[in-house]
Design a protein around this motif. Structure first.
Motif, PDB file in Angstrom:
ATOM      1  N   GLU A 187       1.010  -1.174  -0.077  1.00 47.87           N
ATOM      2  CA  GLU A 187       0.059  -0.115   0.189  1.00 47.87           C
ATOM      3  C   GLU A 187       0.884   1.173  -0.027  1.00 47.87           C
ATOM      4  O   GLU A 187       0.540   2.124  -0.850  1.00 47.87           O
ATOM      5  CB  GLU A 187      -1.084   0.225   1.151  1.00 47.87           C
ATOM      6  CG  GLU A 187      -1.954  -0.816   1.125  1.00 47.87           C
ATOM      7  CD  GLU A 187      -2.911  -0.915   2.141  1.00 47.87           C
ATOM      8  OE1 GLU A 187      -2.970   0.414   2.869  1.00 47.87           O
ATOM      9  OE2 GLU A 187      -3.794  -1.737   2.363  1.00 47.87           O
ATOM     10  N   SER A 227      -4.784   5.323   3.154  1.00 42.90           N
ATOM     11  CA  SER A 227      -4.562   3.775   2.445  1.00 42.90           C
ATOM     12  C   SER A 227      -6.021   3.374   2.123  1.00 42.90           C
ATOM     13  O   SER A 227      -6.254   2.117   1.656  1.00 42.90           O
ATOM     14  CB  SER A 227      -3.770   2.669   3.344  1.00 42.90           C
ATOM     15  OG  SER A 227      -4.423   2.897   4.795  1.00 42.90           O
ATOM     16  N   GLY A 277      -6.106   0.422  -0.514  1.00 43.93           N
ATOM     17  CA  GLY A 277      -6.319  -0.717   0.142  1.00 43.93           C
ATOM     18  C   GLY A 277      -7.029  -1.398  -0.675  1.00 43.93           C
ATOM     19  O   GLY A 277      -7.267  -2.763  -0.727  1.00 43.93           O
TER      20      GLY A 277
END
Length: 115
Positions: A48, A60, A64
């Motif tokens: 990430e 993130s 993600g």
């Protein structure tokens, strides 16, 4: 801050959009390129944080999503391969049928001496 950034980003976005249209590509937009880059990096195994350093995402949460999606695809491929190899070992399936890999053909294609 956004006004200054947008002022400098606009000419680049316009140039990229013109290049996309000039290449005859349809259904591709400027913002989609960022998402595509994030997806490709995730599929290549980038973390990430590595992904965020390239795409410029500041959290993130979005990146993600791409990492989880790529991980799920890798796991699904791995599971499918394991099932196919199990079926082959059990004599339930034959190489090259019903998704069971035919390693001898693949090896021959990659190594001309075995063909």
């Amino acid at each position: 801050m956004w006004g200054i950034l947008k002022q400098h980003l606009q000419p680049f976005q316009t140039a990229v959009s013109m290049a996309i249209r000039g290449a005859g590509l349809q259904g591709i937009v400027w913002h989609g390129l960022r998402a595509t880059a994030a997806k490709w990096m995730a599929e290549a195994g980038c973390s990430e944080r590595e992904n965020m350093s390239i795409t410029g995402h500041t959290s993130s949460a979005m990146v993600g999503r791409y990492v989880r999606e790529a991980s799920q695809k890798r796991q699904a491929r791995s599971a499918a391969t394991k099932v196919a190899e199990y079926r082959l070992k059990q004599g339930i399936a034959k190489p090259g049928e019903n998704g069971v890999p035919n390693h001898s053909k693949a090896e021959a294609a990659s190594d001309p001496e075995k063909a």
